[in-house]
Design a protein around this motif. Sequence first.
Motif, PDB file in Angstrom:
ATOM      1  N   LEU A  32      49.685  47.952  58.886  1.00  0.00           N
ATOM      2  CA  LEU A  32      49.179  48.962  57.957  1.00  0.00           C
ATOM      3  C   LEU A  32      48.767  50.227  58.699  1.00  0.00           C
ATOM      4  N   THR A  33      48.996  51.360  58.057  1.00  0.00           N
ATOM      5  CA  THR A  33      48.540  52.629  58.616  1.00  0.00           C
ATOM      6  C   THR A  33      47.034  52.766  58.376  1.00  0.00           C
ATOM      7  N   GLU A  34      46.429  53.727  59.012  1.00  0.00           N
ATOM      8  CA  GLU A  34      44.999  53.980  58.821  1.00  0.00           C
ATOM      9  C   GLU A  34      44.692  54.301  57.356  1.00  0.00           C
ATOM     10  N   LYS A  35      45.572  55.081  56.716  1.00  0.00           N
ATOM     11  CA  LYS A  35      45.391  55.414  55.297  1.00  0.00           C
ATOM     12  C   LYS A  35      45.456  54.157  54.440  1.00  0.00           C
ATOM     13  N   GLN A  36      46.418  53.278  54.718  1.00  0.00           N
ATOM     14  CA  GLN A  36      46.542  52.038  53.961  1.00  0.00           C
ATOM     15  C   GLN A  36      45.307  51.159  54.150  1.00  0.00           C
ATOM     16  N   ILE A  37      44.813  51.084  55.363  1.00  0.00           N
ATOM     17  CA  ILE A  37      43.616  50.279  55.641  1.00  0.00           C
ATOM     18  C   ILE A  37      42.419  50.797  54.844  1.00  0.00           C
ATOM     19  N   LYS A  38      42.283  52.099  54.745  1.00  0.00           N
ATOM     20  CA  LYS A  38      41.166  52.692  54.010  1.00  0.00           C
ATOM     21  C   LYS A  38      41.243  52.428  52.509  1.00  0.00           C
ATOM     22  N   THR A  39      42.444  52.212  51.991  1.00  0.00           N
ATOM     23  CA  THR A  39      42.605  52.012  50.547  1.00  0.00           C
ATOM     24  C   THR A  39      42.853  50.550  50.165  1.00  0.00           C
ATOM     25  N   THR A  40      42.800  49.657  51.130  1.00  0.00           N
ATOM     26  CA  THR A  40      43.005  48.236  50.858  1.00  0.00           C
ATOM     27  C   THR A  40      41.791  47.646  50.161  1.00  0.00           C
ATOM     28  N   THR A  41      42.039  46.823  49.159  1.00  0.00           N
ATOM     29  CA  THR A  41      40.983  46.134  48.415  1.00  0.00           C
ATOM     30  C   THR A  41      40.990  44.656  48.779  1.00  0.00           C
ATOM     31  N   CYS A  42      39.824  44.113  49.027  1.00  0.00           N
ATOM     32  CA  CYS A  42      39.644  42.683  49.270  1.00  0.00           C
ATOM     33  C   CYS A  42      38.962  42.091  48.047  1.00  0.00           C
ATOM     34  N   ILE A  43      39.551  41.037  47.510  1.00  0.00           N
ATOM     35  CA  ILE A  43      38.942  40.348  46.371  1.00  0.00           C
ATOM     36  C   ILE A  43      38.567  38.948  46.837  1.00  0.00           C
ATOM     37  N   PHE A  44      37.334  38.556  46.553  1.00  0.00           N
ATOM     38  CA  PHE A  44      36.816  37.268  47.001  1.00  0.00           C
ATOM     39  C   PHE A  44      36.769  36.279  45.837  1.00  0.00           C
ATOM     40  N   GLU A  45      36.672  35.006  46.157  1.00  0.00           N
ATOM     41  CA  GLU A  45      36.709  33.951  45.133  1.00  0.00           C
ATOM     42  C   GLU A  45      35.599  34.071  44.098  1.00  0.00           C
ATOM     43  N   ASP A  46      34.480  34.683  44.462  1.00  0.00           N
ATOM     44  CA  ASP A  46      33.389  34.821  43.501  1.00  0.00           C
ATOM     45  C   ASP A  46      33.594  36.002  42.551  1.00  0.00           C
ATOM     46  N   GLY A  47      34.730  36.722  42.707  1.00  0.00           N
ATOM     47  CA  GLY A  47      35.035  37.843  41.824  1.00  0.00           C
ATOM     48  C   GLY A  47      34.577  39.184  42.352  1.00  0.00           C
ATOM     49  N   LEU A  52      38.046  46.926  53.274  1.00  0.00           N
ATOM     50  CA  LEU A  52      38.091  46.147  54.513  1.00  0.00           C
ATOM     51  C   LEU A  52      36.836  46.362  55.361  1.00  0.00           C
ATOM     52  N   ASN A  53      36.170  47.494  55.165  1.00  0.00           N
ATOM     53  CA  ASN A  53      34.939  47.779  55.906  1.00  0.00           C
ATOM     54  C   ASN A  53      33.698  47.191  55.257  1.00  0.00           C
ATOM     55  N   GLY A  54      33.866  46.536  54.115  1.00  0.00           N
ATOM     56  CA  GLY A  54      32.744  45.892  53.454  1.00  0.00           C
ATOM     57  C   GLY A  54      32.058  46.699  52.382  1.00  0.00           C
ATOM     58  N   ASP A  55      32.547  47.896  52.098  1.00  0.00           N
ATOM     59  CA  ASP A  55      31.957  48.702  51.035  1.00  0.00           C
ATOM     60  C   ASP A  55      32.337  48.097  49.682  1.00  0.00           C
ATOM     61  N   PRO A  56      31.347  47.831  48.816  1.00  0.00           N
ATOM     62  CA  PRO A  56      31.633  47.194  47.522  1.00  0.00           C
ATOM     63  C   PRO A  56      32.524  48.047  46.621  1.00  0.00           C
ATOM     64  N   ILE A  57      33.368  47.364  45.865  1.00  0.00           N
ATOM     65  CA  ILE A  57      34.248  47.991  44.881  1.00  0.00           C
ATOM     66  C   ILE A  57      34.062  47.227  43.581  1.00  0.00           C
ATOM     67  N   THR A  58      34.116  47.926  42.466  1.00  0.00           N
ATOM     68  CA  THR A  58      34.032  47.282  41.161  1.00  0.00           C
ATOM     69  C   THR A  58      35.442  47.060  40.630  1.00  0.00           C
TER      70      THR A  58
END
Length: 100
Positions: A32-47, A52-58
């Motif tokens: 992934l490029t730096e731009k892609q890494i910044k826009t990647t979303t991580c979704i966890f099992e708890d919803g 990727l840096n841990g900043d919360p997303i709704t």
Amino acid sequence: MTIKSYPLVLIFDQSIEYVDGPQALQESVFYLTEKQIKTTTCIFEDGSASTLNGDPITLDNFSNLTPLVQQKLASEGHCCTAKIHITDIEQVFSLMAETV
């Protein structure tokens, strides 16, 4: 990256990946490029979701996950993916675990 729990689902560039551990995460983000890494979303099992840096997303809803999951399953050779309609996070993880 500040990922502390697995499994998780990554969304980047209209793609979705199931990640079951640190090694799988490294493999998923390696090209992934730096731009892609910044826009990647991580979704966890708890919803919950974060960058990727841990900043919360709704997460607004699951409707945008349906085509991504369908596309991933179809690329893995699953049939009848058009019948899939994501309504909860458990469905996402259950279906995506089949792609590993």
